[in-house]
Design a protein around this motif. Sequence first.
Motif, short mmCIF file in Angstrom:
data_model
loop_
_atom_site.label_atom_id
_atom_site.label_comp_id
_atom_site.label_asym_id
_atom_site.label_seq_id
_atom_site.Cartn_x
_atom_site.Cartn_y
_atom_site.Cartn_z
N THR A 1 -3.13 6.90 9.60
CA THR A 1 -2.91 8.12 8.85
C THR A 1 -3.42 7.92 7.43
N ASP A 2 -4.35 8.76 7.01
CA ASP A 2 -4.88 8.71 5.65
C ASP A 2 -4.08 9.66 4.77
N ASP A 3 -3.92 9.27 3.51
CA ASP A 3 -3.18 10.10 2.58
C ASP A 3 -3.62 9.75 1.16
N GLN A 4 -3.14 10.53 0.22
CA GLN A 4 -3.34 10.26 -1.20
C GLN A 4 -2.01 9.70 -1.71
N TYR A 5 -2.05 8.56 -2.39
CA TYR A 5 -0.84 7.91 -2.88
C TYR A 5 -0.81 8.04 -4.40
N ASP A 6 0.26 8.67 -4.89
CA ASP A 6 0.39 8.99 -6.31
C ASP A 6 1.63 8.28 -6.84
N LEU A 7 1.42 7.34 -7.76
CA LEU A 7 2.55 6.58 -8.29
C LEU A 7 3.58 7.49 -8.94
N GLY A 8 3.12 8.55 -9.60
CA GLY A 8 4.04 9.49 -10.25
C GLY A 8 5.02 10.14 -9.29
N SER B 1 -3.53 7.88 -8.80
CA SER B 1 -3.56 8.45 -7.47
C SER B 1 -4.76 7.84 -6.76
N LEU B 2 -4.53 7.25 -5.58
CA LEU B 2 -5.60 6.60 -4.82
C LEU B 2 -5.52 7.01 -3.35
N PRO B 3 -6.68 7.04 -2.68
CA PRO B 3 -6.63 7.23 -1.24
C PRO B 3 -6.10 5.97 -0.58
N GLY B 4 -5.36 6.14 0.48
CA GLY B 4 -4.83 5.01 1.21
C GLY B 4 -4.66 5.35 2.67
N MET B 5 -4.32 4.34 3.44
CA MET B 5 -4.07 4.58 4.85
C MET B 5 -2.95 3.66 5.31
N ILE B 6 -2.34 4.08 6.39
CA ILE B 6 -1.27 3.31 6.99
C ILE B 6 -1.46 3.36 8.51
N VAL B 7 -1.18 2.26 9.17
CA VAL B 7 -1.24 2.21 10.63
C VAL B 7 0.18 1.99 11.13
N ARG B 8 0.68 2.96 11.87
CA ARG B 8 2.01 2.84 12.48
C ARG B 8 1.91 3.28 13.93
N ASP B 9 2.49 2.48 14.80
CA ASP B 9 2.45 2.77 16.24
C ASP B 9 1.01 3.00 16.72
N ARG C 1 -4.64 -3.49 11.30
CA ARG C 1 -4.50 -3.67 12.75
C ARG C 1 -4.51 -5.16 13.12
N GLY C 2 -5.41 -5.92 12.52
CA GLY C 2 -5.53 -7.34 12.84
C GLY C 2 -4.35 -8.17 12.39
N SER C 3 -3.65 -7.70 11.36
CA SER C 3 -2.52 -8.46 10.80
C SER C 3 -1.18 -7.78 11.02
N SER C 4 -1.17 -6.68 11.78
CA SER C 4 0.06 -5.92 12.07
C SER C 4 0.79 -5.49 10.80
N LEU C 5 0.03 -4.99 9.83
CA LEU C 5 0.61 -4.50 8.58
C LEU C 5 0.99 -3.03 8.75
N THR C 6 2.20 -2.66 8.34
CA THR C 6 2.67 -1.28 8.52
C THR C 6 3.03 -0.62 7.19
N PHE C 7 2.52 -1.16 6.09
CA PHE C 7 2.72 -0.48 4.80
C PHE C 7 1.36 0.02 4.31
N PRO C 8 1.35 0.98 3.38
CA PRO C 8 0.09 1.57 2.94
C PRO C 8 -0.83 0.56 2.25
#
Length: 159
Positions: free
Chosen positions: A26-33, A14-22, A90-97
């Motif tokens: 949005t920050d969240d916790q990402y859990d592989l399980g 489980s790791l902290p992550g963020m995603i930029v959409r529109d 933001r600089g590379s227009s990435l929309t995945f976590p």
Amino acid sequence: MSIPEIGGPAPTFSLPGMIVRDGVRTDDQYDLGSEIGRTTVLAFYPGDATAVCTAQLCSYQAELDGFGDLGAVVWGISPQALDSHESFARGSSLTFPLLSDTAGSVISAYGVRAPGIGLRRSVFVIGPDGIVRWRHVGLVGLRFPKAETIREQIELLVG
């Protein structure tokens, strides 16, 4: 730690992550399980906004709809903090976590730590059953598997 074997269980985390959409972060916790039932692509990369990492993750961004059509999610993982990830996204227009492994625990669990450079550029395809189905672990940091190659591996899982 050693690199997880193909056919073996993927180390959960489980790791902290963020995603930029529109334009919104949005920050969240990402859990592989919690991804059991979905194919997950883990793309380990050494650093935000570096030339090769940008080329790698932008190529995956271009195929993201294709991965999604196959029911797969893509997570980028590196040791940088979330603010660095936001700037990169933001600089590379990435929309995945983009996940932050500042402690290096997941990098170690996947056996991709590399002295001097931090981590080996690596991609793991984790099946919906939590099993490692494909992997590419770079010995040096300049090569990465093409999105098309990863898509082919995901297609094999979907059947």
